[in-house]
Enzyme design. Structure first.
Site, short mmCIF file in Angstrom:
data_model
loop_
_atom_site.label_atom_id
_atom_site.label_comp_id
_atom_site.label_asym_id
_atom_site.label_seq_id
_atom_site.Cartn_x
_atom_site.Cartn_y
_atom_site.Cartn_z
N LEU A 47 103.92 40.48 61.84
CA LEU A 47 104.51 40.92 61.79
C LEU A 47 104.74 40.92 60.10
O LEU A 47 105.46 42.10 59.71
CB LEU A 47 106.59 39.81 61.69
CG LEU A 47 106.36 39.61 63.42
CD1 LEU A 47 107.65 38.62 62.93
CD2 LEU A 47 106.76 40.69 63.95
N GLY A 48 103.99 40.52 59.29
CA GLY A 48 104.00 41.03 57.71
C GLY A 48 103.36 39.94 57.08
O GLY A 48 103.24 39.17 57.30
N GLY A 50 103.44 39.27 52.56
CA GLY A 50 103.64 38.75 50.99
C GLY A 50 103.37 38.78 49.74
O GLY A 50 102.34 38.00 50.24
N GLY A 51 103.53 38.29 48.94
CA GLY A 51 103.45 38.11 47.83
C GLY A 51 102.90 36.56 48.08
O GLY A 51 101.89 35.16 47.81
N GLY A 53 104.53 34.97 52.05
CA GLY A 53 104.38 34.35 52.84
C GLY A 53 103.76 35.57 53.64
O GLY A 53 103.67 35.99 53.21
N THR A 55 103.64 36.18 58.00
CA THR A 55 104.59 36.29 58.92
C THR A 55 104.14 36.52 60.26
O THR A 55 103.52 37.29 60.68
CB THR A 55 106.03 37.05 58.91
OG1 THR A 55 105.95 38.10 58.66
CG2 THR A 55 106.41 36.21 57.56
N LYS A 71 106.04 31.40 59.40
CA LYS A 71 105.46 32.00 58.09
C LYS A 71 104.66 31.02 57.88
O LYS A 71 105.40 30.01 57.64
CB LYS A 71 107.50 32.08 57.26
CG LYS A 71 108.05 32.45 57.40
CD LYS A 71 109.25 32.98 56.45
CE LYS A 71 110.09 33.92 56.89
NZ LYS A 71 111.80 33.80 55.96
N ASP A 167 120.88 36.36 46.91
CA ASP A 167 120.33 37.36 47.01
C ASP A 167 120.76 38.21 48.63
O ASP A 167 119.81 39.08 48.91
CB ASP A 167 118.70 37.03 46.88
CG ASP A 167 118.03 38.39 46.35
OD1 ASP A 167 118.15 39.42 45.86
OD2 ASP A 167 116.49 38.36 47.52
#
Length: 642
Positions: A47-48, A50-51, A53, A55, A71, A167
Site C-alpha cells: 500500500l505504501g 514511509g520513513g 513503516g 504497509t 505495517k 495529531d
C-alpha cells in the site's frame, strides 16, 4: 519494476527481467503476486512506504479472508532517532489495543518476526480528507458541522480513556468507502487513524507516555511546549476544520521558515480568508470554532463534550449558511462540490501578439526560477524521454559526463525512492555544470524518414541567483552580473523559467525578477522564454492543463504582465506550458497523481518528500514540449504527452 511481497525481503524492488528476487531469493513469479506470511496472512499488494513503516494489504485466511493492513517497522537501525521511532511504532500498537470504537481502526496483532516489528490493523477503504478537499473542493458549513459532530464523539471516547490523539489533521482522517450493500447510516463515515503521536495520562492527568511529536499548523501552543491537555485535541480539530473550510495549509521550509496565509500579523484570520473566496459560515459556528482555536488553553473549550453540546444546540436551532461555491443541497451526505476557487483579478491588458520568428536555436537553454524542481525536470527530460516511442521524438541521449551521471542518479532514485538534492549554490557562474544532450527528431513529413539531430546544452541555476535578481540585491555583484550575462547575453540563448504551479504567492517575486532582467535583454536577439509550470499532477491544477496561459493570467497575473512587457518592448517570444515529473496513474477509471509521500523524522519532527509511487508505470508529461519550442519556435501537440 517487479515488487516482491515477502515482508522479510530487504530489497523488494526488482528489475523487470528478474526471475528470482535479489533480496530474498524467492520465485518472483509467485512472490510478486501474493505471499503467505506467518501461515495465515495472504499479502496481496504493497500500500505504501514511509520513513518509519512499510504497509501491505493482506487477507486473513483464518478469518474468512477479511482484509487487513500489515505495517512493518523499517526505520534504519543506524539512524540517530531509531529508538524513538521504534517506540513511536510500538506505542501506536499499545494504545490501539486498549480501544474499541467503530471510528478507530481495530488492532488485530503486534509481534516481532525475524527481528522486525509488525502491526496488524483493520483495513479502512476510502480516502483521507486532505486528498478529498483538493479533489472535491472546500468544506461548507453543513460539512463542517458533520465533521465536528463525528470526530468530537471520537474525542469524547478517547479522553474517557485518558488518551490524547495528538495529531488530528486531514491526513489522519479517513472517509470510508461503501459498497452497494452497505447501509450508510449503520456507522459513521469518518475514521481517525495514526495514533503514533498519542499522549497517555494517568487518572491524575499526569503524562505517563508520549513521543512528543506533533504537526505545526495544527498543534496548540501548550502541546508544542510538551504540556498537552485534552483541550489540545480540541485545538487540532478546530484547525482541521478551518483548513478544510479554506483549503489553506501551512507550508514548512528549511531553517524553520514557513508560510501560513491564515495568519495576518500573528492573528488567525480563517473566516476572512474564506469569505474573500466565497466561503461563509454562520456566526454561531464561527464562535464555536474560534473558542476551539483560542491560543491560551484557559480560554478554550476544556473538553470535547463541551464543544459537542454547543454544536448540537446550533444544529437544532440555526440554519447553516450555504457558501457561494456550494449552492446545491448536500444535507443528506456531507460531500464537497467540486470547485477551484479563483481570485478576483483585473482584466489583462491587451497584449501584442508574440511574433513568430524563423530562427532556430543551436540549443543553449538556461533553466532558471525559484525552488521548483529544476534538477528533477532536467533529469526527467534526459532519462524518461530516452525510453519512450513517439512519432516525432526519436531519442534524447546524454552527451557528456554530467548528463550521463544525472541519468544514473535518476535510475537509482527510481529504485530507491529517494529525491534529488536541490541545485547547490555555486560561488561563481563558471563552475555551474553544463548538461549536453543530443535531441533527435523525426521529420514532420510522413514521407521523409530523415532524423534531425540538434545538440542542446542546459545549465541549471540554483534559486539563489533568481532570488538575488528578484530582490535586486547586490545588483553590482559579480555573481549577479555573470548570471545576467550568461542568461541573456548570447544570441541563441533560450530561457526556461520553471515555476511551481501550486505557489501563486511567488507571483510578485517572479515578476520582479523578469522586470530586473528586462533592461539586459536585446530586442535584436528575439529571445524565447518558456514559462513552464511544474506539479501539474496536482488535482487542483489539472483542469487548466489545456489552457495554461489562462491559468497564468488568473494565478500569476504580475508574471504575465512582466512577460507581456518583454514581448512588447524587447521583441521576445513567450509561450506557456504545464508539466509534471510524477505524472498520473489510472485507478478505478480516474487519473491520480503517481506520487507517494515518504515520511521521515528530522529534528524530532515528522517530515516528507514526494517520490514516484509506481516506477513501472511512470509517465511524466510536458517536459519535452517547452524544449522543442525553445529550439524551433514551433508547437507540436503530440509532445505535450511526454
Amino acid at each position: 519494476m517487479v515488487y516482491c511481497l515477502n515482508p522479510d525481503c530487504s530489497k523488494p524492488d526488482n528489475p523487470d527481467n528478474n526471475k528470482i528476487c535479489h533480496g530474498c531469493h524467492e520465485d518472483l513469479d509467485k512472490s510478486s503476486k501474493e505471499y503467505l506470511f506467518r501461515g495465515h496472512y495472504r499479502i496481496i499488494k504493497q500500500l505504501g512506504e514511509g520513513g518509519v513503516g512499510r504497509t501491505y494489504l493482506a487477507e486473513d485466511i483464518d478469518c474468512l479472508n477479511k482484509l487487513r493492513v500489515i505495517k512493518k517497522f523499517i526505520y534504519p537501525v543506524d539512524a540517530p532517532n531509531f529508538e524513538k521511532a521504534k517506540e513511536l511504532f510500538k506505542q501506536e500498537a499499545e494504545y490501539l489495543s486498549e480501544l474499541s470504537h467503530p471510528q478507530i481502526p481495530h488492532l488485530y496483532g503486534y509481534f516481532e518476526h525475524n527481528h522486525a516489528f509488525y502491526l496488524v490493523q483493520e483495513f479502512i477503504e476510502g480516502k483521507n480528507l486532505y486528498d478529498e478537499v483538493w479533489e472535491e473542493g472546500t468544506f461548507d458549513e453543513i460539512q463542517l458541522r458533520q465533521l465536528l459532530k463525528e470526530l468530537l464523539a471520537v474525542l469524547v471516547y478517547l479522553h474517557e480513556h485518558n488518551l490524547v490523539h495528538g495529531d488530528i489533521k486531514p491526513d489522519n482522517i479517513m472517509r470510508r468507502s461503501y459498497n452497494k450493500q452497505s447501509q450508510l447510516n449503520e456507522q459513521s463515515e469518518l475514521v481517525l487513524i495514526n495514533f503514533g503521536s498519542s499522549i497517555k495520562f494517568d487518572d491524575n492527568q499526569k503524562i505517563i507516555g508520549s513521543f512528543g511529536s506533533h504537526t505545526r499548523g495544527y498543534a496548540a501552543i501548550e502541546q508544542i511546549q510538551g504540556k498537552a491537555t485534552f483541550a489540545s485535541d480540541v485545538h487540532c480539530l478546530g484547525m482541521t476544520a478551518v483548513r478544510l473550510f479554506t483549503r489553506c495549509f501551512r507550508e514548512d521550509f528549511e531553517d524553520n521558515k514557513f508560510n501560513d496565509w491564515l495568519y495576518v500579523d500573528g492573528e488567525l484570520k480563517w473566516r476572512e480568508y474564506g469569505e474573500e473566496r466565497g466561503s461563509k459560515v454562520s456566526d454561531e459556528l464561527a464562535n464555536i470554532l474560534n473558542k476551539m482555536l483560542a491560543p491560551l488553553v484557559n480560554n478554550r473549550y476544556q473538553s470535547a463534550q463541551e464543544v459537542l453540546d454547543d454544536l448540537q444546540t446550533i444544529i437544532e436551532t440555526v440554519e447553516p449558511i450555504a457558501s457561494e461555491n456550494n449552492t446545491e443541497n448536500v444535507s443528506n451526505i456531507p460531500r464537497c462540490k467540486p470547485t477551484f476557487v479563483t481570485p478576483d483579478i483585473p482584466p489583462r491588458r491587451k497584449r501584442k501578439k508574440t511574433k513568430k520568428t524563423n530562427k532556430e536555436l543551436s540549443g543553449n537553454i538556461a533553466i532558471i526560477g525559484p525552488a521548483s524542481g529544476k534538477t528533477t525536470y532536467l533529469a526527467t527530460f534526459g532519462y524518461f524521454t530516452n525510453v519512450v516511442i513517439n512519432t516525432i521524438l526519436e531519442s534524447i541521449s546524454p552527451a557528456n559526463d554530467n548528463s550521463e551521471y544525472l541519468a544514473e542518479q535518476t535510475e537509482y532514485i527510481l529504485l530507491s525512492q529517494s529525491q534529488f538534492e536541490p541545485s547547490r549554490t555555486q560561488t561563481t557562474i563558471a563552475i555551474i555544470p553544463f548538461y549536453y544532450y543530443t535531441y533527435s527528431m523525426k521529420s514532420r513529413n510522413l514521407f521523409n524518414d530523415n532524423i534531425k539531430k540538434i545538440p542542446v546544452v542546459f545549465r541549471d541555476y540554483s534559486e539563489y541567483y533568481f532570488n538575488v535578481l528578484s530582490n535586486n540585491e547586490n545588483a553590482n555583484s559579480k555573481n549577479l552580473t555573470d548570471f545576467i550575462r550568461d542568461t541573456t547575453g548570447i544570441n541563441d540563448k533560450g530561457i526556461l523559467l520553471l515555476v511551481d504551479g501550486n505557489l501563486p504567492r511567488e507571483d510578485e517575486q517572479i515578476s520582479n525578477a523578469l522586470k530586473n532582467l528586462q533592461p539586459h535583454i536585446l530586442a535584436e536577439h528575439q529571445q524565447r522564454i518558456a514559462l513552464v509550470f511544474s506539479m501539474f499532477e496536482t488535482p487542483k491544477l489539472q483542469q487548466y492543463r489545456k489552457n495554461v496561459e489562462k491559468f497564468a493570467e488568473i494565478f500569476f497575473p504580475q508574471t504575465v504582465n512582466a512577460l507581456d512587457d518583454l514581448i512588447e518592448y524587447k521583441n521576445c517570444d513567450v509561450a506557456y506550458f504545464a508539466c509534471s515529473a510524477f505524472g498520473f496513474l489510472e485507478e478505478d477509471g480516474k487519473l491520480v497523481p503517481n506520487v507517494d509521500h515518504i515520511h521521515y523524522i528530522n529534528h524530532e519532527t515528522l517530515s516528507h518528500w514526494g517520490v514516484i509511487k509506481d516506477p513501472k508505470h511512470w509517465k511524466p508529461f510536458g517536459v519535452v514540449a517547452p524544449v522543442y519550442w525553445l529550439l524551433t519556435g514551433e508547437h507540436d501537440k503530440r509532445l505535450l504527452k511526454i
